[in-house]
Design a protein around this motif. Structure first.
Motif, mmCIF file in Angstrom:
data_model
loop_
_atom_site.group_PDB
_atom_site.id
_atom_site.type_symbol
_atom_site.label_atom_id
_atom_site.label_comp_id
_atom_site.label_asym_id
_atom_site.label_seq_id
_atom_site.Cartn_x
_atom_site.Cartn_y
_atom_site.Cartn_z
ATOM 1 N N TYR A 56 0.777 -1.240 0.000
ATOM 2 C CA TYR A 56 0.000 0.000 0.000
ATOM 3 C C TYR A 56 0.808 1.290 0.000
ATOM 4 O O TYR A 56 0.376 2.274 -0.589
ATOM 5 N N HIS A 57 1.972 1.373 0.613
ATOM 6 C CA HIS A 57 2.690 2.649 0.637
ATOM 7 C C HIS A 57 3.007 3.151 -0.774
ATOM 8 O O HIS A 57 3.033 4.368 -1.017
ATOM 9 N N PRO A 80 -0.372 5.450 -3.930
ATOM 10 C CA PRO A 80 -0.071 6.550 -4.863
ATOM 11 C C PRO A 80 -0.207 6.134 -6.329
ATOM 12 O O PRO A 80 -0.711 6.911 -7.146
ATOM 13 N N ALA A 81 0.253 4.923 -6.670
ATOM 14 C CA ALA A 81 0.148 4.479 -8.058
ATOM 15 C C ALA A 81 -1.312 4.345 -8.483
ATOM 16 O O ALA A 81 -1.674 4.668 -9.619
ATOM 17 N N THR A 82 -2.168 3.882 -7.569
ATOM 18 C CA THR A 82 -3.599 3.777 -7.867
ATOM 19 C C THR A 82 -4.201 5.156 -8.090
ATOM 20 O O THR A 82 -5.043 5.344 -8.984
ATOM 21 N N MET A 100 0.444 -7.793 -2.822
ATOM 22 C CA MET A 100 1.564 -6.953 -3.265
ATOM 23 C C MET A 100 1.398 -6.662 -4.747
ATOM 24 O O MET A 100 1.764 -7.473 -5.598
ATOM 25 N N THR A 101 0.873 -5.506 -5.057
ATOM 26 C CA THR A 101 0.502 -5.174 -6.426
ATOM 27 C C THR A 101 1.384 -4.117 -7.083
ATOM 28 O O THR A 101 1.325 -3.959 -8.308
ATOM 29 N N TYR A 102 2.190 -3.408 -6.325
ATOM 30 C CA TYR A 102 2.921 -2.286 -6.914
ATOM 31 C C TYR A 102 3.803 -2.690 -8.098
ATOM 32 O O TYR A 102 3.824 -1.973 -9.115
ATOM 33 N N GLY A 154 4.535 -1.528 -13.269
ATOM 34 C CA GLY A 154 5.659 -1.364 -14.177
ATOM 35 C C GLY A 154 6.641 -0.325 -13.686
ATOM 36 O O GLY A 154 6.316 0.537 -12.872
ATOM 37 N N ARG A 155 7.848 -0.403 -14.230
ATOM 38 C CA ARG A 155 8.913 0.486 -13.739
ATOM 39 C C ARG A 155 8.630 1.961 -14.039
ATOM 40 O O ARG A 155 9.164 2.847 -13.392
#
Length: 619
Positions: free
Chosen positions: A53-54, A58-60, A506-508, A512-513
């Protein structure tokens, strides 16, 4: 720091020594900055919470819109409702750079704040400058703080806000006419509450302490206060607190419980219903071994090193005994800061937090870390020899605390050795200048040192750079799941895709990079699209099940493979990742479904713990 030294006047025999100490602190800050840049360039984020989540939050937001709802499937839902200031800062940095490179630096200002506030608090407690500088520098290499700064966790930020409140509270924050100290105190509380749920217990302890404690010579001239000005000031401070509490107010508005998903009760009565009671989160028995493990255990990387932690904790007891025996009113602030506050915060933590993670006690760590300096300063008052010996002892304590993990490698690296040589040389040269020119010389030397070392990041440790440059891989820590992440990253680097996942929280890495992918969870049945707080049922209090098991059961109750396949098509999914569910050894049911529907899903990576499927076009 320099202004503080000037105020002490020419009679202070510490003034010459403090130049090289201050520059040494600056050198450590530069070293930390360079290490953060190196990790951002060559090291992938590996902390579990960061990947859940950390970084995923933000990516979401960047994918679905600012502050979009976040649901951590296969994980306990508290992050979806809790304070998110650090995640907001991380999202801002990601938006600027399209990745997590500069987001690595989000916590650095908070770590600098911990260092500066530690120095400021110790000076207010009458600790000599030299000793205060060494202890402040220790926060930059102390294992718990350093490891957290290299991750994307928010505990260092929480500690910085806590110390800001303590710094303001040392002058008596509760006044009829608010002043700068009151502002610092309230700002620290508001900042804490905007960062982490656990800030609630520290806020209660600090507010109670501020209401009960009166520093010596506290001027409370009610007659000279101006009612209108005081009312405006308190109104402003109230708005500041509301801004700090906005996530609690938001959660209260949408769920009916400011601390959702945990149920809040009092005396057996339920005040705010939640998804599960605190007893269902974890079985956490309070005992002496548990308390010791929170402070000095080597089993947890975020605890104090055993020797340093034991010495620091012993100094808390020594200061407390000295205060009780001597009953010196002029030193009461020292006992309150490193004795009563740590004990009060620890007791509140043990009473209200249902799991014992040492990193949640970082504010207590910071206060205990100051105790040796206070202890030695009191013992050495009036004696330059004993005070010098105290400085050496505190410096040794700092080295013991730093002698593990990344701090040790950073201290012994060629770059850090070069930093120390330049710092000592520059300070020696500055010390030979006339007193009026030293401040300017130190400023120029510090800037030159920072610029020179800042350009060395791409030549730092070539062997390590080559090792990490061979590929961004997660396989060393996550095995098959890491291989699946790397495969998907390579497959989507030139063609951004929609990736569905199941089984892992764990989805981050799936983004992608360059955050080029859209990441989705596909429901297994119609009607399971509600948020956590919209679930009307409740699990039996007697079921001692983890939050992960509860939420996994909640959203995967009615299985329908045809509905699931249709959702894959509607969301234009290109790839599907299936991994083992949470902490169990089971593969999700979607793995069997995908194998049965080979005409719709083609397996492209088949491993024991993770599988990747390509979703085929219906045509």
């Amino acid at each position: 720091m320099l202004n503080d030294g000037i105020r002490d006047g020419p009679g202070n025999d510490d003034s010459n020594r403090d130049w090289w100490l201050a520059l040494g602190v600056a050198g450590l800050l530069v070293g930390t900055f360079l290490e953060l840049l190196r990790q951002a360039r060559f090291v992938v984020p590996l902390q579990t919470d960061d990947l859940i989540y950390h970084l995923s939050i933000p990516a979401t937001w960047l994918q679905n819109g600012w502050l979009a709802p976040f649901t951590p499937w296969f994980h306990e839902p508290a992050p979806a409702y809790g304070p998110i200031l650090v995640e907001m800062l991380t999202a801002a940095m990601m938006a600027l750079t399209g990745g997590e490179f500069w987001a690595r630096l989000v916590l650095l200002p908070f770590q600098i704040g911990v260092c500066v506030l530690t120095y400021g608090i110790l000076r207010r407690l009458d600790v000599p400058r030299s000793m205060a500088l060494i202890v402040a520098a220790g926060t930059l290499v102390l294992r718990p703080f350093l490891l957290q700064t290299f991750s994307f966790h928010n505990d260092v930020a929480l500690t910085c806000a806590f110390l800001l409140a303590v710094w303001g509270g040392l002058r008596g924050p509760i006044r009829v006419q608010p002043n700068g100290a009151t502002l610092a105190f309230v700002a620290g509380l508001a900042l804490m509450l905007s960062i982490k749920y656990v800030a609630v217990i520290y806020t209660l302890v600090l507010v109670a302490g501020a209401a009960l404690w009166r520093p010596q010579g506290d001027p409370r001239n009610h007659a000279t206060s101006k009612p209108l000005r005081a009312a405006v000031a308190w109104a402003g401070l109230t708005v500041l607190m509301l801004l700090g509490c906005w996530t609690f107010l938001r959660t209260w508005w949408i769920t009916g419980n400011p601390m959702y998903p945990v149920e809040i009760g009092l005396g057996g009565a339920t005040l705010f219903p939640g998804l599960y009671s605190s007893g269902q989160v974890a079985d956490y028995a309070v005992s002496w071994p548990t308390i010791i493990d929170l402070f000095v255990s080597r089993a947890e990387e975020y605890t104090l090193p055993t020797i340093a932690g034991a010495i620091a904790s012993a100094c808390v007891l020594i200061v407390g005994l000295a205060a009780l025996i001597k009953r010196t009113r002029g030193r009461s602030a020292q006992w309150v800061t490193v004795g009563i506050l740590p004990v009060g915060c620890t007791l509140a933590f043990l009473a209200f937090v249902p799991f014992g993670e040492p990193r949640l006690l970082f504010p207590v760590y910071a206060l205990i870390w100051m105790a040796p300096a206070i202890c030695i300063a009191r013992a050495g008052e009036g004696s330059a020899t004993r005070r010098s010996a105290g400085v050496i002892l505190v410096a040794l304590l700092v080295l013991m605390a730093a002698w593990e993990g990344p701090a040790r490698s950073m201290i012994l690296s060629p770059l850090s050795i070069a930093t120390a040589i330049v710092a000592i040389t520059a300070s020696w040269l500055a010390g030979r200048l006339p007193r009026g020119q030293r401040g300017r010389a130190m400023a120029y030397a510090s800037c030159a040192l920072a610029l020179a070392l800042g350009g060395m990041i791409y030549v730092y440790d070539p062997a390590m750079r080559t090792e990490y440059a061979r590929g961004r891989t997660f396989t060393g820590k996550y095995g098959d799941l890491g291989r699946a992440w790397d495969w998907l990253d390579d497959a989507t680097s030139e063609s951004p895709s929609v990736i569905a996942y199941t089984g892992t929280p764990m989805t981050y890495p799936l983004f992608g990079r360059h955050l080029q992918n859209r990441v989705v969870y596909v429901h297994v049945a119609d009607g399971n699209h509600v948020s956590f707080h919209e679930y009307e049922g409740r699990f039996d209090d007697n079921e001692r099940r983890s939050a992960i098991e509860l939420t996994t059961s909640l959203f995967r109750s009615r299985l329908d493979d045809q509905y699931w396949l249709e959702q894959l098509r509607q969301q234009d999914v290109d790839y599907l990742l299936v991994a083992r569910v949470g902490l169990t050894s089971k593969m999700p049911i979607e793995a069997d479904w995908a194998m049965r529907h080979a005409d719709r899903l083609d397996v492209v990576l088949d491993m024991a713990d993770a599988k990747v499927f390509r979703v085929l076009d219906d045509s």
